[in-house]
Design an enzyme around this catalytic site. Sequence first.
Site, PDB file in Angstrom:
ATOM      1  N   LYS A 113       0.818  -1.214   0.000  1.00 18.42           N
ATOM      2  CA  LYS A 113       0.000   0.000   0.000  1.00 18.42           C
ATOM      3  C   LYS A 113       0.854   1.268   0.000  1.00 18.42           C
ATOM      4  CE  LYS A 113      -4.191  -2.001   1.938  1.00 18.42           C
ATOM      5  NZ  LYS A 113      -3.795  -3.412   2.173  1.00 18.42           N
TER       6      LYS A 113
HETATM    7  C1  LIG Z   1      -4.456  -4.491   1.521  1.00 17.27           C
HETATM    8  C2  LIG Z   1      -3.761  -5.803   1.459  1.00 17.27           C
HETATM    9  C3  LIG Z   1      -4.210  -6.840   0.599  1.00 17.27           C
HETATM   10  C4  LIG Z   1      -5.449  -6.714  -0.254  1.00 17.27           C
HETATM   11  O1  LIG Z   1      -5.322  -5.778  -1.301  1.00 17.27           O
HETATM   12  P1  LIG Z   1      -6.617  -5.262  -2.093  1.00 17.27           P
HETATM   13  O2  LIG Z   1      -6.146  -4.137  -2.921  1.00 17.27           O
HETATM   14  O3  LIG Z   1      -7.605  -4.831  -1.034  1.00 17.27           O
HETATM   15  O4  LIG Z   1      -7.151  -6.400  -2.903  1.00 17.27           O
HETATM   16  C5  LIG Z   1      -3.479  -8.009   0.557  1.00 17.27           C
HETATM   17  N1  LIG Z   1      -2.365  -8.184   1.331  1.00 17.27           N
HETATM   18  C6  LIG Z   1      -1.917  -7.214   2.160  1.00 17.27           C
HETATM   19  C7  LIG Z   1      -0.708  -7.484   2.989  1.00 17.27           C
HETATM   20  C8  LIG Z   1      -2.594  -5.993   2.256  1.00 17.27           C
HETATM   21  O5  LIG Z   1      -2.138  -5.042   3.096  1.00 17.27           O
END
Ligand SMILES: *Cc1c(COP(=O)(O)O)cnc(C)c1O
Length: 469
Positions: A113
């Site tokens: 993210k």
């Molecule tokens: C947010 C997150 C996901 C999921 O990603 P999306 O964009 O919501 O599909 C998967 N793994 C981790 C470690 C995350 O922080």
Amino acid sequence: MNYVSTRGGMAPRAFTEILLEGLAPDGGLVVPHSMARVSLAELEIWRSLGYADLATEIMNKFVGDIDRDQLRLLAHATYNAENFGSDEITPLRELGGGLYLLGLSNGPSLAFKDIAMQWLGRLFEHVLAARDERLTILGATSGDTGSAAEYAMRGRAGVRVFMLSPLGRMSAFQTAQMYSLTDRNIFNIAIEGVFDQAQDIVKELSSDAEFKTSEHLATVNSINWARIVAQVVYYFRGYFLATRSNDEQVSFTVPSGNFGNIYSGHIARLMGLPIDRLVCATNENDVLYEFFTTGQYRMRTAAQTEQTSSPSMDISRASNFERLVFDLFDGDSLRVAQLWDRLALEGSFDLAGTVEFARARDEFGFAAGHSTHAERIETIRRVDAECGLVIDPHTADGITVARPFCRPGVPMIVLETALPAKFSTTIEEALGREAPRPAAFEGIESLPQRFSVLPASAWAVREFIVSQA
Ligand SMILES: *Cc1c(COP(=O)(O)O)cnc(C)c1O
């Protein structure tokens, strides 16, 4: 580039106008009015660009109302070795058997993210300064999203962050990651309750129109369009790293929750990137797996949502999924609105046997698989034994699901979504030892922490925010 709503009820708006908003006014999600495309000649040039320059080119196609030189400055300020550990930003590692791992977790909060959020923080600062405005970001977190948002917004002029988290319910590492930030514009609020209560408080305050306007409330959740755009970049980058020329294809497997990450891959494919399969990996909470294999989309209730050892994928509905359905129906917003009306009434819809459902697989290349706790643990052990690499539980779901979809001659790139240090309990269960930690995070639990404890009451949170003006 102009943006419209998936449900048709929004006049076209420019990128910076939708940047700070959440849902469209009609309850839908914003999508580009027409898709940006990449020509073969551009693809050839893009292959030799560094990460920040590649990001500039891709963002420039989706933004429109910020000039290119400014976008280049923002991209270089974001995508550098200081923020992401190396100039590669997203290094690719070969695991054998046609499998590759794209490292997306070298940012300050150790999860993918950061790649979008670090850009978003700088973009917000720029747009707010140009408009002489300020913004209050209010959110609730059980871990990943909150720390990525705080690390992106710390010290940014014009932005304050109030992040609610459930008191005493996050891991010591995740708690320390957030609460050790002492920047004056970051407010950690530990709620005496569980995550759902924190989230309800955010919903209640965000639907208070007067409060929303007076405090300039905004969110940075996964439906934010700028986050989607920033994520498109690493699909191109991963493709260039895994291939030698642009007549080759690759596939991607993506650990999925709210369908934001993999939806960015879908955008890259629509733009013209030669992607064969986009494989959606879920954990035990398999709403998306069920859709891609049966055509039925069935939301779950909070009680039906399991707490798993890949917690960032524990979702009961996938917020960004509506954007894909808009594309399946070829931009027919009336039919999207009808489907979501049905979803609100009945909690599900079924596209089995329709041309739209067939399109997800045949035209858009989607496939899906799911993983259990036992498989997750087994994959963590196997990758450690075979490659000498400790992976996090979410990435393990990706690798588990990817293997059966590997095809000779088509590299299968799994997206790494976090580093294992964030989920040490599961690593200890799998490997009998602690997860490795980047040097900067040694001893983070003993740093001084800054947070305020409040009761699980919207009124208390509201008073707190107002008092910090
Ligand atoms: C947010 C997150 C996901 C999921 O990603 P999306 O964009 O919501 O599909 C998967 N793994 C981790 C470690 C995350 O922080």
